[in-house]
Design a protein around this motif. Structure first.
Motif, short mmCIF file in Angstrom:
data_model
loop_
_atom_site.label_atom_id
_atom_site.label_comp_id
_atom_site.label_asym_id
_atom_site.label_seq_id
_atom_site.Cartn_x
_atom_site.Cartn_y
_atom_site.Cartn_z
N ALA A 21 0.84 -1.20 0.00
CA ALA A 21 0.00 0.00 0.00
C ALA A 21 0.87 1.25 0.00
CB ALA A 21 -0.91 0.01 1.23
N ASP A 22 0.40 2.28 -0.68
CA ASP A 22 1.09 3.56 -0.63
C ASP A 22 0.28 4.61 0.11
OD1 ASP A 22 -0.72 3.73 -2.76
OD2 ASP A 22 0.84 3.82 -4.27
N LEU A 23 -0.89 4.21 0.64
CA LEU A 23 -1.69 5.08 1.50
C LEU A 23 -2.52 4.21 2.44
CD1 LEU A 23 -2.82 7.92 2.26
CD2 LEU A 23 -4.60 7.53 0.54
N ILE A 24 -2.54 4.60 3.71
CA ILE A 24 -3.41 3.98 4.70
C ILE A 24 -4.42 5.05 5.12
CG2 ILE A 24 -3.59 2.94 6.99
CD1 ILE A 24 -0.61 2.13 6.70
N VAL A 25 -5.70 4.70 5.11
CA VAL A 25 -6.75 5.62 5.54
C VAL A 25 -7.37 5.05 6.81
CG1 VAL A 25 -8.91 6.79 4.93
CG2 VAL A 25 -7.20 6.31 3.15
N VAL A 26 -7.40 5.87 7.87
CA VAL A 26 -7.97 5.47 9.15
C VAL A 26 -8.90 6.57 9.65
CG1 VAL A 26 -6.01 4.04 9.85
CG2 VAL A 26 -6.05 6.43 10.49
N GLY A 27 -9.79 6.21 10.56
CA GLY A 27 -10.64 7.20 11.21
C GLY A 27 -9.96 7.71 12.46
N SER A 28 -10.21 8.96 12.79
CA SER A 28 -9.66 9.55 14.01
C SER A 28 -10.76 10.35 14.70
CB SER A 28 -8.50 10.49 13.67
OG SER A 28 -8.07 11.16 14.83
N HIS A 29 -10.87 10.13 16.00
CA HIS A 29 -11.91 10.82 16.78
C HIS A 29 -11.43 12.17 17.30
CE1 HIS A 29 -14.87 7.61 16.71
NE2 HIS A 29 -13.83 6.80 16.74
#
Length: 149
Positions: A105-113
């Motif tokens: 992967a060249d990008l990781i997308v995560v949620g942040s509170h």
């Protein structure tokens, strides 16, 4: 600006996950990138340590089956191919990094509170993913009303 080719989206399968997946989908579409989903199940032994002398394997298997079914529905809803949906057992930051490396992967997308104070000091998955990632990380602000600008 980077042209992303393979994006890993980490979801916790809460209602906030839709927003994270939609943001990742938009980036993938704009870049013609392949999109993967990962959901990490923390072992019950992490939560309870050795304090409770019992076998959690049956419960852990049931949690894994339920998470797999939920990720299946979530992946279908967001048009993610079955081969790009991953349910793994372990520490979230470690497993997200490992999967990102595995799929290149060249990008990781995560949620942040957007936690602060004591909650920030206790750490978060998004913070853990950011530190130690071998690629770009996008933390999507979720669970709060956005300020009008």
């Amino acid at each position: 600006m980077a042209n992303y080719t393979r994006i890993l989206t980490a979801v916790d399968l809460t209602e906030d996950s839709d927003e994270v997946a939609e943001r990742a989908r938009a980036i993938a579409t704009n870049n013609g990138a392949e999109l993967h989903l990962i959901h990490v199940i923390e072992p019950l032994s992490f939560a309870y340590g050795g304090d409770i002398p019992m076998d959690f394997s049956g419960i852990q298997d049931e949690i894994h089956q339920q998470a797999s079914a939920q990720l299946e529905k979530f992946g279908e809803k967001h048009a993610i191919p079955q081969t790009a949906r991953h349910v793994v057992l372990g520490q979230p930051e470690v497993e997200i990094h490992a999967m990102a490396d595995e799929i290149d992967a060249d990008l990781i997308v995560v949620g942040s509170h957007g936690r602060y104070g004591l909650a920030l000091l206790m750490g978060s998955t998004a913070n853990g993913v950011l530190h130690g990632a071998s690629c770009d990380v996008l933390a999507v602000r979720v669970g709060q009303q956005k300020k009008d600008t």
